[in-house]
Enzyme design. Structure first.
Site, mmCIF file in Angstrom:
data_model
loop_
_atom_site.group_PDB
_atom_site.id
_atom_site.type_symbol
_atom_site.label_atom_id
_atom_site.label_comp_id
_atom_site.label_asym_id
_atom_site.label_seq_id
_atom_site.Cartn_x
_atom_site.Cartn_y
_atom_site.Cartn_z
ATOM 1 N N TYR A 58 10.762 -6.256 12.208
ATOM 2 C CA TYR A 58 10.274 -6.212 10.836
ATOM 3 C C TYR A 58 11.142 -7.098 9.956
ATOM 4 O O TYR A 58 12.290 -6.784 9.653
ATOM 5 C CB TYR A 58 10.280 -4.782 10.299
ATOM 6 C CG TYR A 58 9.418 -3.810 11.065
ATOM 7 C CD1 TYR A 58 8.349 -4.243 11.842
ATOM 8 C CD2 TYR A 58 9.672 -2.450 11.017
ATOM 9 C CE1 TYR A 58 7.564 -3.341 12.558
ATOM 10 C CE2 TYR A 58 8.882 -1.531 11.714
ATOM 11 C CZ TYR A 58 7.841 -1.988 12.485
ATOM 12 O OH TYR A 58 7.067 -1.090 13.176
ATOM 13 N N PRO A 219 -0.592 7.275 9.344
ATOM 14 C CA PRO A 219 -1.333 8.504 9.036
ATOM 15 C C PRO A 219 -2.157 8.411 7.763
ATOM 16 O O PRO A 219 -3.030 9.257 7.526
ATOM 17 C CB PRO A 219 -0.229 9.555 8.897
ATOM 18 C CG PRO A 219 0.954 8.766 8.415
ATOM 19 C CD PRO A 219 0.860 7.454 9.147
ATOM 20 N N LEU A 220 -1.908 7.385 6.952
ATOM 21 C CA LEU A 220 -2.694 7.161 5.739
ATOM 22 C C LEU A 220 -3.695 6.023 5.921
ATOM 23 O O LEU A 220 -4.226 5.491 4.941
ATOM 24 C CB LEU A 220 -1.775 6.878 4.549
ATOM 25 C CG LEU A 220 -0.815 8.017 4.194
ATOM 26 C CD1 LEU A 220 0.072 7.626 3.020
ATOM 27 C CD2 LEU A 220 -1.577 9.298 3.877
ATOM 28 N N GLY A 221 -3.949 5.649 7.182
ATOM 29 C CA GLY A 221 -4.949 4.623 7.436
ATOM 30 C C GLY A 221 -4.641 3.313 6.741
ATOM 31 O O GLY A 221 -5.528 2.712 6.127
ATOM 32 N N PHE A 224 -5.772 3.201 3.172
ATOM 33 C CA PHE A 224 -7.154 3.503 2.802
ATOM 34 C C PHE A 224 -7.341 4.959 2.409
ATOM 35 O O PHE A 224 -8.073 5.283 1.464
ATOM 36 C CB PHE A 224 -8.090 3.146 3.956
ATOM 37 C CG PHE A 224 -9.544 3.356 3.628
ATOM 38 C CD1 PHE A 224 -10.243 2.409 2.900
ATOM 39 C CD2 PHE A 224 -10.213 4.507 4.033
ATOM 40 C CE1 PHE A 224 -11.579 2.604 2.576
ATOM 41 C CE2 PHE A 224 -11.537 4.708 3.720
ATOM 42 C CZ PHE A 224 -12.231 3.750 2.988
#
Length: 330
Positions: A58, A219-221, A224
């Site tokens: 990263y 986990p939050l897409g 989205f």
């Protein structure tokens, strides 16, 4: 504050982790800000988030350097997990599982993170040119040397199996079986969310049956499921969502019923859709730790508070009845 165990090694962490990748990689370079990111990490720790997830790729490297500035002051409050196994070039990313590379990568990560020990060291991808047993054996030597406390395998890139017509995690499960013969796998990281629940079919049961922890990536897409993105709003060219099949304007509009469903549940709990999405992930098992990405203090505080949200059976049933997510390949 609720605590959860990451695998049979009984490595305890806060219920919600923090994915640090967006602070330095893959999301809108123009919106990256080092000082804001530092405040975000400090706020996460202040609110009971202990697991900080990063990787040497990263940046590359800058994300670990950023965390090192926090760990220099607050190492005792953090559970540090980083990854090796991917090298970033000008126009490509390649896997490297050679034992000599693994050893060098670990030492370099320790220096950047300003710590003597990595709590969970994950293999980012399996190198198809190197037998997994050789790579995993080298990783196990790092545990014996005291540089690493436990080992994990990252399966975030497994979605390609489904497009080829196979079981989504069939190859990952084979890899996990081979790794277990060499040294215990403490944790697996893979995508799991309301709009990407495939890990519930095979991968999460495999982990649960063996006492292996599960880090729920995205986990939050990819944002989205927070309900803060506007269909057709567009993304910067360097943002991974600009090329994601579920982030075309058409597919974002088509998947709005999922966000609307989360809004309905959130309204009953005085919560946000993001908190409901994280609470749903937590409800999938005691060994599951969601690792939402964030880069501002506002979002890390909100995400941490999701640990206190208990969804009812009716809430979970309503979420289960939401339409499956669609992507442009479908």
């Amino acid at each position: 504050m609720e605590r959860r165990r990451v695998g049979a090694a009984a490595l305890e962490v806060g219920a919600v982790g923090l994915g640090c990748m967006p602070m330095s990689w893959a999301y809108s370079t123009s919106r990256q800000d080092g000082e804001s990111s530092l405040r975000a990490v400090h706020t996460a720790l202040d609110h009971g988030t202990t697991l900080l997830d990063t990787a040497d790729m990263y940046g590359p490297f800058t994300n670990e350097l950023l965390l090192g500035r926090v760990l220099r002051e607050r190492r005792g409050e953090a559970f540090v997990t980083t990854k090796c196994g991917l090298l970033v070039g000008e126009q490509h990313i390649v896997a490297n599982g050679r034992p000599s590379y693994v050893r060098r990568a670990c030492d370099a990560s320790l220096r950047r993170l300003q710590t003597d020990t990595i709590d969970l060291y994950q293999l980012h991808r399996v190198d198809p040119e190197v037998p997994l047993e050789e790579t995993w054996g080298a990783l196990s030597e790092l545990v014996a040397a005291g540089k690493v406390r436990a080992l994990g395998l990252c399966a975030v890139g497994a979605r390609g199996d489904r497009r080829a017509g196979g079981s989504l995690y069939a190859e990952t499960l084979r890899q996990l079986g081979r790794a277990q013969q060499v040294f215990p796998v403490a944790c697996v990281q893979a995508e799991l969310s309301v709009w990407a629940p495939e890990a519930l079919d095979e991968l999460l049961p495999w982990c649960a049956a063996r006492g292996v922890g599960f880090l729920a990536a995205m986990p939050l897409g990819n944002g989205f499921l927070t309900g803060t993105l506007t269909p057709g709003g567009g993304f910067e060219p360097d943002d991974l969502r600009a090329r994601h099949p579920r982030f075309t304007a058409e597919m974002m509009a088509a998947n709005q019923p999922i966000v609307a469903g989360l809004h309905r549940v959130a309204g009953r709990h005085a919560a946000t859709p993001a908190q409901v999405a994280l609470a749903w992930t937590l409800a999938q098992g005691p060994g599951v730790v969601p690792v939402p990405g964030a880069k501002t203090a506002r979002w890390t505080a909100e995400n941490a508070a999701a640990a206190g949200l208990a969804l009812t059976a009716a809430d979970l049933a309503e979420i289960a009845d939401l339409p499956p997510a669609r992507g442009s390949w479908e």
